[in-house]
Motif scaffolding. Structure first.
Motif, PDB file in Angstrom:
ATOM      1  N   LEU A 115      34.800  42.997  43.282  1.00  0.00           N
ATOM      2  CA  LEU A 115      34.555  42.941  41.841  1.00  0.00           C
ATOM      3  C   LEU A 115      34.867  44.284  41.193  1.00  0.00           C
ATOM      4  CD1 LEU A 115      33.391  41.609  39.249  1.00  0.00           C
ATOM      5  CD2 LEU A 115      31.151  42.471  39.963  1.00  0.00           C
ATOM      6  N   GLN A 116      34.409  45.374  41.813  1.00  0.00           N
ATOM      7  CA  GLN A 116      34.612  46.696  41.232  1.00  0.00           C
ATOM      8  C   GLN A 116      36.084  47.067  41.202  1.00  0.00           C
ATOM      9  OE1 GLN A 116      31.977  49.214  43.459  1.00  0.00           O
ATOM     10  NE2 GLN A 116      30.158  48.474  42.434  1.00  0.00           N
ATOM     11  N   LEU A 117      36.822  46.710  42.243  1.00  0.00           N
ATOM     12  CA  LEU A 117      38.260  46.967  42.247  1.00  0.00           C
ATOM     13  C   LEU A 117      38.960  46.171  41.140  1.00  0.00           C
ATOM     14  CD1 LEU A 117      39.058  46.954  46.084  1.00  0.00           C
ATOM     15  CD2 LEU A 117      38.991  48.939  44.554  1.00  0.00           C
ATOM     16  N   ALA A 118      38.534  44.924  40.962  1.00  0.00           N
ATOM     17  CA  ALA A 118      39.135  44.083  39.919  1.00  0.00           C
ATOM     18  C   ALA A 118      38.840  44.631  38.526  1.00  0.00           C
ATOM     19  CB  ALA A 118      38.613  42.647  40.039  1.00  0.00           C
ATOM     20  N   SER A 191      29.852  50.552  39.016  1.00  0.00           N
ATOM     21  CA  SER A 191      28.480  50.849  38.607  1.00  0.00           C
ATOM     22  C   SER A 191      28.322  52.315  38.233  1.00  0.00           C
ATOM     23  CB  SER A 191      27.495  50.493  39.718  1.00  0.00           C
ATOM     24  OG  SER A 191      27.471  49.107  39.950  1.00  0.00           O
ATOM     25  N   SER A 192      29.029  53.203  38.920  1.00  0.00           N
ATOM     26  CA  SER A 192      28.910  54.628  38.618  1.00  0.00           C
ATOM     27  C   SER A 192      29.483  54.940  37.239  1.00  0.00           C
ATOM     28  CB  SER A 192      29.608  55.464  39.692  1.00  0.00           C
ATOM     29  OG  SER A 192      31.017  55.332  39.618  1.00  0.00           O
ATOM     30  N   HIS A 193      30.493  54.184  36.806  1.00  0.00           N
ATOM     31  CA  HIS A 193      31.024  54.357  35.454  1.00  0.00           C
ATOM     32  C   HIS A 193      29.959  53.977  34.415  1.00  0.00           C
ATOM     33  CE1 HIS A 193      34.791  54.308  37.721  1.00  0.00           C
ATOM     34  NE2 HIS A 193      35.377  54.835  36.662  1.00  0.00           N
ATOM     35  N   PHE A 194      29.213  52.933  34.719  1.00  0.00           N
ATOM     36  CA  PHE A 194      28.148  52.500  33.801  1.00  0.00           C
ATOM     37  C   PHE A 194      27.082  53.581  33.672  1.00  0.00           C
ATOM     38  CE2 PHE A 194      24.181  49.779  33.247  1.00  0.00           C
ATOM     39  CZ  PHE A 194      24.343  49.676  31.866  1.00  0.00           C
ATOM     40  N   VAL A 254      24.756  43.659  36.031  1.00  0.00           N
ATOM     41  CA  VAL A 254      23.899  42.585  36.553  1.00  0.00           C
ATOM     42  C   VAL A 254      24.633  41.815  37.650  1.00  0.00           C
ATOM     43  CG1 VAL A 254      22.722  40.430  35.986  1.00  0.00           C
ATOM     44  CG2 VAL A 254      22.619  42.349  34.398  1.00  0.00           C
ATOM     45  N   LEU A 255      25.913  41.542  37.420  1.00  0.00           N
ATOM     46  CA  LEU A 255      26.727  40.818  38.411  1.00  0.00           C
ATOM     47  C   LEU A 255      26.912  41.663  39.672  1.00  0.00           C
ATOM     48  CD1 LEU A 255      28.434  38.428  39.229  1.00  0.00           C
ATOM     49  CD2 LEU A 255      30.340  39.397  37.933  1.00  0.00           C
ATOM     50  N   CYS A 256      27.186  42.962  39.497  1.00  0.00           N
ATOM     51  CA  CYS A 256      27.331  43.862  40.660  1.00  0.00           C
ATOM     52  C   CYS A 256      26.065  43.862  41.513  1.00  0.00           C
ATOM     53  CB  CYS A 256      27.636  45.287  40.184  1.00  0.00           C
ATOM     54  SG  CYS A 256      29.351  45.553  39.687  1.00  0.00           S
ATOM     55  N   GLN A 257      24.908  43.968  40.853  1.00  0.00           N
ATOM     56  CA  GLN A 257      23.648  44.009  41.587  1.00  0.00           C
ATOM     57  C   GLN A 257      23.375  42.685  42.298  1.00  0.00           C
ATOM     58  OE1 GLN A 257      21.780  46.662  42.135  1.00  0.00           O
ATOM     59  NE2 GLN A 257      23.252  47.892  40.982  1.00  0.00           N
TER      60      GLN A 257
END
Length: 260
Positions: A115-118, A191-194, A254-257
Motif C-alpha cells: 500500500l505504501q509503495l502504491a 505513515s512517516s509522511h503523515f 487508518v488503512l495502513c494501521q
C-alpha cells in the motif's frame, strides 16, 4: 514461553531487516501461529545481527535461530517479507529458498508495504505533490540538521504555547501541549509522511518564527537558505497541499494501521 505456546504446531515467519544507529545490519524475526485456543498470535521472537542481507545469509541465520529453539522448517506454512529482490526473488530470493525446502511455506508480500509503495508512486505522479514533499523534506532537514536550530524551534514553540494559553485558545491538562519536533519522512513509509505533515502543521508558526530568527542571526549563506525555505513554506500551493494531504492521509493512515 513462546515456544511452549507454539508447541509443535505450524507457524509463519515475518522477517525484515534494517540498519541500527551504529550502522550494523539487523534482522528481526516474528512468529505468527494459531494457539491452542484457536486465536492468531504474532510474537516478536528475536533480533539477529547479520554480516550482509543476501538471501543465503538471511536463510542461514533464520534456520540457526529456529534450530536453537527446536522449531522445524518443515512446520513453516507462510513467509511474510517486503518486496525487495533478496526477499521476494522467484529464483534466488529468501522465499524461493524456503519454498524449495518446504513447498507449503507460501510467500506473502506485506500488504502495508505494498500500500505504501502504491501511495508513494501515485503521489510522485502528481507534480504539485512531488514538489510539496520535496519542500517538506527540505524544511525538516534544514531545521533538524542543527541542535541550535532545534533549540530555537523549541523556544519558539514554548513561547507560542504560553501565548495561546494566555488567550484561552489552547486546552491545558496532564499530558497536553508536549514539546514536539519536526518529523523526518522516510522514502518508503507512507505513515512517516503523515507524521511529518502533522508535526509541521502543529509547529508551522514556530517554524516560521525560527526561520526569521535564523535570517537575523546566522551567517549570510545560511540566511539566504533560510529565506528561500521560508518563501517556499509560505506559498499558497504548499499550504494548500499541506492541509489537503493531512486530510487525505488521515484516511490512508487508518488503512495502513488496519493492514499492519
Amino acid at each position: 514461553m513462546i515456544c511452549e505456546e507454539l508447541g509443535d504446531t505450524k507457524f509463519c515467519i515475518l522477517v525484515d531487516e534494517a540498519v541500527d544507529a551504529g550502522g550494523k545490519e539487523k534482522m528481526s524475526i516474528v512468529l505468527r501461529f494459531v494457539d491452542r485456543q484457536g486465536f492468531i498470535r504474532e510474537r516478536f521472537f528475536k533480533i539477529v545481527s547479520v554480516p550482509d542481507t543476501t538471501s543465503l545469509t538471511l536463510k542461514s541465520e533464520i534456520v540457526k535461530v529456529l534450530s536453537m529453539f527446536n522449531l522445524h522448517v518443515r512446520n513453516m506454512r507462510g513467509q511474510g517479507y517486503d518486496g525487495a529482490s533478496n526477499m521476494s526473488g522467484i529464483w534466488n530470493g529468501l522465499q524461493a529458498m524456503f519454498l524449495a525446502e518446504c513447498p507449503s511455506a507460501y510467500y506473502v508480500h506485506c500488504f502495508t508495504h505494498r500500500l505504501q509503495l502504491a501511495l508513494n508512486g501515485a503521489a510522485k505522479g502528481v507534480h504539485d505533490l512531488c514538489r510539496f514533499f520535496s519542500t517538506l523534506l527540505l524544511v525538516v532537514n534544514f531545521v533538524d540538521s542543527s541542535a541550535k536550530r532545534k533549540g530555537a524551534l523549541k523556544a519558539a514553540r514554548d513561547d507560542e504555547i504560553q501565548d495561546l494559553i494566555a488567550l484561552n485558545t489552547l486546552q491545558t491538562g496532564t499530558g497536553s501541549n508536549q514539546t514536539c519536533t519536526l518529523q523526518r519522512p522516510a522514502s518508503t513509509r507512507w505513515s512517516s509522511h503523515f507524521h511529518s505533515i502533522k508535526s509541521l502543521i502543529e509547529l508551522f508558526g514556530s517554524t516560521v518564527t525560527t526561520l526569521y530568527h535564523i535570517m537575523d542571526t546566522a551567517s549570510l549563506p545560511i540566511q539566504g537558505e533560510a529565506s528561500g525555505i521560508l518563501r517556499a513554506l509560505r506559498t499558497f500551493e504548499f499550504v494548500f497541499c499541506l492541509i489537503m494531504m493531512d486530510k487525505v492521509m488521515k484516511v490512508t493512515e487508518v488503512l495502513c494501521q488496519a493492514l499492519q
